[in-house]
Design a protein around this motif. Structure first.
Motif, PDB file in Angstrom:
ATOM      1  N   ILE A 204       7.457  31.085 -38.284  1.00 23.34           N
ATOM      2  CA  ILE A 204       8.614  30.607 -37.508  1.00 23.34           C
ATOM      3  C   ILE A 204       9.125  29.266 -38.067  1.00 23.34           C
ATOM      4  O   ILE A 204      10.324  29.105 -38.307  1.00 23.34           O
ATOM      5  CB  ILE A 204       8.254  30.500 -36.012  1.00 23.34           C
ATOM      6  CG1 ILE A 204       7.868  31.891 -35.485  1.00 23.34           C
ATOM      7  CG2 ILE A 204       9.421  29.933 -35.208  1.00 23.34           C
ATOM      8  CD1 ILE A 204       7.285  31.908 -34.096  1.00 23.34           C
ATOM      9  N   GLY A 205       8.206  28.329 -38.307  1.00 19.94           N
ATOM     10  CA  GLY A 205       8.599  27.016 -38.828  1.00 19.94           C
ATOM     11  C   GLY A 205       9.266  27.124 -40.185  1.00 19.94           C
ATOM     12  O   GLY A 205      10.337  26.553 -40.415  1.00 19.94           O
ATOM     13  N   PHE A 206       8.635  27.924 -41.076  1.00 20.38           N
ATOM     14  CA  PHE A 206       9.206  28.096 -42.411  1.00 20.38           C
ATOM     15  C   PHE A 206      10.563  28.805 -42.336  1.00 20.38           C
ATOM     16  O   PHE A 206      11.510  28.444 -43.049  1.00 20.38           O
ATOM     17  CB  PHE A 206       8.239  28.894 -43.290  1.00 20.38           C
ATOM     18  CG  PHE A 206       8.791  29.227 -44.639  1.00 20.38           C
ATOM     19  CD1 PHE A 206       8.980  28.235 -45.592  1.00 20.38           C
ATOM     20  CD2 PHE A 206       9.136  30.529 -44.969  1.00 20.38           C
ATOM     21  CE1 PHE A 206       9.514  28.543 -46.840  1.00 20.38           C
ATOM     22  CE2 PHE A 206       9.662  30.835 -46.214  1.00 20.38           C
ATOM     23  CZ  PHE A 206       9.845  29.844 -47.150  1.00 20.38           C
ATOM     24  N   GLY A 207      10.649  29.808 -41.472  1.00 20.00           N
ATOM     25  CA  GLY A 207      11.915  30.538 -41.299  1.00 20.00           C
ATOM     26  C   GLY A 207      13.034  29.631 -40.818  1.00 20.00           C
ATOM     27  O   GLY A 207      14.158  29.688 -41.311  1.00 20.00           O
ATOM     28  N   LEU A 208      12.712  28.759 -39.860  1.00 18.24           N
ATOM     29  CA  LEU A 208      13.727  27.827 -39.328  1.00 18.24           C
ATOM     30  C   LEU A 208      14.162  26.846 -40.424  1.00 18.24           C
ATOM     31  O   LEU A 208      15.349  26.526 -40.549  1.00 18.24           O
ATOM     32  CB  LEU A 208      13.173  27.072 -38.114  1.00 18.24           C
ATOM     33  CG  LEU A 208      12.983  27.921 -36.851  1.00 18.24           C
ATOM     34  CD1 LEU A 208      12.250  27.112 -35.775  1.00 18.24           C
ATOM     35  CD2 LEU A 208      14.315  28.428 -36.308  1.00 18.24           C
ATOM     36  N   TYR A 209      13.194  26.403 -41.222  1.00 18.41           N
ATOM     37  CA  TYR A 209      13.508  25.494 -42.326  1.00 18.41           C
ATOM     38  C   TYR A 209      14.429  26.196 -43.340  1.00 18.41           C
ATOM     39  O   TYR A 209      15.422  25.621 -43.802  1.00 18.41           O
ATOM     40  CB  TYR A 209      12.200  25.045 -42.994  1.00 18.41           C
ATOM     41  CG  TYR A 209      12.370  24.253 -44.267  1.00 18.41           C
ATOM     42  CD1 TYR A 209      12.972  22.998 -44.242  1.00 18.41           C
ATOM     43  CD2 TYR A 209      11.942  24.760 -45.492  1.00 18.41           C
ATOM     44  CE1 TYR A 209      13.132  22.270 -45.419  1.00 18.41           C
ATOM     45  CE2 TYR A 209      12.093  24.034 -46.668  1.00 18.41           C
ATOM     46  CZ  TYR A 209      12.689  22.796 -46.633  1.00 18.41           C
ATOM     47  OH  TYR A 209      12.858  22.087 -47.788  1.00 18.41           O
TER      48      TYR A 209
ATOM     49  N   ALA B 216      11.238  42.554 -53.941  1.00 18.53           N
ATOM     50  CA  ALA B 216      10.151  43.490 -54.249  1.00 18.53           C
ATOM     51  C   ALA B 216       8.812  42.944 -53.757  1.00 18.53           C
ATOM     52  O   ALA B 216       8.013  43.684 -53.172  1.00 18.53           O
ATOM     53  CB  ALA B 216      10.100  43.747 -55.755  1.00 18.53           C
ATOM     54  N   VAL B 217       8.574  41.650 -53.962  1.00 22.72           N
ATOM     55  CA  VAL B 217       7.307  41.042 -53.535  1.00 22.72           C
ATOM     56  C   VAL B 217       7.127  41.213 -52.025  1.00 22.72           C
ATOM     57  O   VAL B 217       6.079  41.681 -51.550  1.00 22.72           O
ATOM     58  CB  VAL B 217       7.269  39.535 -53.902  1.00 22.72           C
ATOM     59  CG1 VAL B 217       6.125  38.828 -53.185  1.00 22.72           C
ATOM     60  CG2 VAL B 217       7.140  39.349 -55.401  1.00 22.72           C
ATOM     61  N   TRP B 218       8.175  40.883 -51.256  1.00 20.71           N
ATOM     62  CA  TRP B 218       8.045  40.942 -49.792  1.00 20.71           C
ATOM     63  C   TRP B 218       8.019  42.371 -49.270  1.00 20.71           C
ATOM     64  O   TRP B 218       7.301  42.676 -48.319  1.00 20.71           O
ATOM     65  CB  TRP B 218       9.154  40.119 -49.132  1.00 20.71           C
ATOM     66  CG  TRP B 218       8.833  38.665 -49.250  1.00 20.71           C
ATOM     67  CD1 TRP B 218       9.334  37.787 -50.152  1.00 20.71           C
ATOM     68  CD2 TRP B 218       7.867  37.938 -48.475  1.00 20.71           C
ATOM     69  NE1 TRP B 218       8.755  36.554 -49.986  1.00 20.71           N
ATOM     70  CE2 TRP B 218       7.856  36.613 -48.975  1.00 20.71           C
ATOM     71  CE3 TRP B 218       7.013  38.269 -47.430  1.00 20.71           C
ATOM     72  CZ2 TRP B 218       7.026  35.631 -48.444  1.00 20.71           C
ATOM     73  CZ3 TRP B 218       6.190  37.292 -46.908  1.00 20.71           C
ATOM     74  CH2 TRP B 218       6.198  35.990 -47.409  1.00 20.71           C
ATOM     75  N   ALA B 219       8.798  43.254 -49.907  1.00 18.55           N
ATOM     76  CA  ALA B 219       8.796  44.654 -49.457  1.00 18.55           C
ATOM     77  C   ALA B 219       7.410  45.268 -49.682  1.00 18.55           C
ATOM     78  O   ALA B 219       6.867  45.940 -48.797  1.00 18.55           O
ATOM     79  CB  ALA B 219       9.860  45.445 -50.208  1.00 18.55           C
TER      80      ALA B 219
ATOM     81  N   PHE C 296      11.776  35.665 -41.362  1.00 14.74           N
ATOM     82  CA  PHE C 296      10.489  35.003 -41.111  1.00 14.74           C
ATOM     83  C   PHE C 296      10.340  34.662 -39.627  1.00 14.74           C
ATOM     84  O   PHE C 296       9.270  34.856 -39.039  1.00 14.74           O
ATOM     85  CB  PHE C 296      10.369  33.735 -41.961  1.00 14.74           C
ATOM     86  CG  PHE C 296      10.128  34.018 -43.415  1.00 14.74           C
ATOM     87  CD1 PHE C 296       8.860  34.360 -43.856  1.00 14.74           C
ATOM     88  CD2 PHE C 296      11.150  33.965 -44.331  1.00 14.74           C
ATOM     89  CE1 PHE C 296       8.623  34.642 -45.189  1.00 14.74           C
ATOM     90  CE2 PHE C 296      10.930  34.244 -45.670  1.00 14.74           C
ATOM     91  CZ  PHE C 296       9.668  34.582 -46.106  1.00 14.74           C
ATOM     92  N   VAL C 297      11.432  34.159 -39.041  1.00 17.62           N
ATOM     93  CA  VAL C 297      11.381  33.817 -37.601  1.00 17.62           C
ATOM     94  C   VAL C 297      11.106  35.085 -36.800  1.00 17.62           C
ATOM     95  O   VAL C 297      10.251  35.098 -35.903  1.00 17.62           O
ATOM     96  CB  VAL C 297      12.708  33.145 -37.149  1.00 17.62           C
ATOM     97  CG1 VAL C 297      12.688  32.887 -35.658  1.00 17.62           C
ATOM     98  CG2 VAL C 297      12.937  31.847 -37.918  1.00 17.62           C
ATOM     99  N   LEU C 298      11.821  36.163 -37.153  1.00 12.65           N
ATOM    100  CA  LEU C 298      11.648  37.436 -36.441  1.00 12.65           C
ATOM    101  C   LEU C 298      10.196  37.907 -36.497  1.00 12.65           C
ATOM    102  O   LEU C 298       9.593  38.215 -35.462  1.00 12.65           O
ATOM    103  CB  LEU C 298      12.567  38.497 -37.075  1.00 12.65           C
ATOM    104  CG  LEU C 298      12.308  39.951 -36.642  1.00 12.65           C
ATOM    105  CD1 LEU C 298      12.762  40.168 -35.203  1.00 12.65           C
ATOM    106  CD2 LEU C 298      13.011  40.939 -37.563  1.00 12.65           C
ATOM    107  N   TRP C 299       9.591  37.924 -37.721  1.00 10.70           N
ATOM    108  CA  TRP C 299       8.228  38.443 -37.847  1.00 10.70           C
ATOM    109  C   TRP C 299       7.196  37.510 -37.234  1.00 10.70           C
ATOM    110  O   TRP C 299       6.143  37.965 -36.771  1.00 10.70           O
ATOM    111  CB  TRP C 299       7.912  38.795 -39.300  1.00 10.70           C
ATOM    112  CG  TRP C 299       8.532  40.116 -39.634  1.00 10.70           C
ATOM    113  CD1 TRP C 299       9.686  40.330 -40.319  1.00 10.70           C
ATOM    114  CD2 TRP C 299       8.098  41.410 -39.185  1.00 10.70           C
ATOM    115  NE1 TRP C 299       9.991  41.672 -40.341  1.00 10.70           N
ATOM    116  CE2 TRP C 299       9.032  42.360 -39.667  1.00 10.70           C
ATOM    117  CE3 TRP C 299       7.014  41.864 -38.424  1.00 10.70           C
ATOM    118  CZ2 TRP C 299       8.896  43.723 -39.412  1.00 10.70           C
ATOM    119  CZ3 TRP C 299       6.893  43.227 -38.177  1.00 10.70           C
ATOM    120  CH2 TRP C 299       7.829  44.140 -38.665  1.00 10.70           C
TER     121      TRP C 299
END
Lengths: 213, 98
Positions: A191-196, A105-108, A40-43
């Motif tokens: 980014i925020g969600f990924g860090l969390y 599968a959902v994210w892909a 998530f942070v990457l994207w």
């Protein structure tokens, strides 16, 4: 870890111990060890990069056309590289569950749909339309919402709502707010969600280390 | 007085019960993961997995993942049924305290 030496106890205490053992192991089996927060942070960063690039080099057709495809290609390459490194670093120890496969599968499929949608809009020069931008935000909201339902994770449900609100807001606000909305979604919803998520993964790994010690 | 149910001796072993409880929540799991989660040794786990296989409660599959040999286990329908029966028997023995 439990003492597995005693085999055939049938006293009440033995039976209660069996129940506790089953509960512990079922919970242990369901505990996810997948590291996904960094994706998530990457994207979030990858999606902000073309916007930044266009701000640094304004009025350039080349940057306008190629900044997104280049950023997305870099994102895909970095994600595959990161996943390969993580797989190599961790041992072969793994388990697969229906829940884990559902989330993947959902994210892909969301990623594939967004990429095809983006490619179609870019080639047909319709990427500037407000409905295109709103739909992109809705796609991400839908993936977060589905994932939140599968995982029963309220925090991710909140993130899904933020993406949906952003998508709806685009229809009502002028196009000049697009950048602010997009940047806010990326900073908070990606980014925020990924860090969390990374913080939670770290905490779970520490807890698991203590349990196994 | 109602007869007390018998507990399946194959499932009742602590390590075997731990393994089945782990496998019930996943589609499949490899030997190393099961060993790490249960904190057992290779030898002990291997012996217990063989007993579960012989009883038809788990199925084993060997393959290679990134050039490393991997032994994957999954619970069979018979294993799920036996575990459900074991839990029901435990419930009765503990007087429905579960």
């Amino acid at each position: 870890m439990a003492n597995f030496e005693a085999e055939g106890g049938t006293t009440r205490d033995d039976l209660v111990q069996r129940v506790a053992l089953m509960e512990t192991m079922i919970a242990e089996g369901r505990r996810s060890t997948i590291r996904f927060g960094w994706i998530f942070v990457l994207w979030g960063l990858i999606d902000l990069a073309p916007v930044g690039w266009q701000l640094v080099v304004p009025h350039s057709d080349w940057v306008e056309i190629w900044s997104w495809p280049i950023a997305i290609a870099c994102g895909v390459a970095i994600q595959f590289l990161g996943m390969a490194i993580l797989r190599r670093r961790s041992s072969v120890a793994c388990s697969s569950s229906m829940r884990g496969r559902s989330i993947s599968a959902v994210w892909a499929m969301m990623g594939l749909t967004a990429m095809l949608y983006f490619a179609g809009a870019m080639i047909s020069h319709k990427a500037w339309q407000i409905s295109f931008a709103a739909a992109m935000l809705m796609f991400v909201g839908m993936a977060h919402g589905t994932s939140a339902l599968i995982l029963r994770w309220k925090a991710q449900g909140v993130v899904a709502c933020v993406w949906w609100i952003g998508g709806i807001a685009l229809f009502f606000l002028s196009y000049r707010y697009w950048l602010q909305i997009f940047a806010s979604e990326m900073c908070f919803g990606m980014i925020g969600f990924g860090l969390y998520a990374m913080w939670l993964e770290r905490r779970n790994r520490a807890a698991e280390g203590q349990t196994n010690a | 007085m109602p007869e007390l149910p018998e507990l399946d001796p194959v499932i009742h072993g602590k390590l075997r019960l731990a393994v089945l409880s782990l496998l019930v929540g996943v589609e499949e799991a490899d030997f190393t993961w099961l060993r790490d989660k249960t904190g057992s040794t290779d030898g002990n786990l291997g012996a217990q997995m063989m007993k579960l296989e012989e009883a038809g409660y788990v199925a084993m599959q060997k393959h290679f993942a990134e050039r490393k040999p991997q032994t994957l286990y999954r619970m069979t329908p018979a294993g799920r049924k036996a575990l459900a029966k074991y839990v029901a028997a435990l419930k009765r023995l503990l007087g429905g305290a579960l």
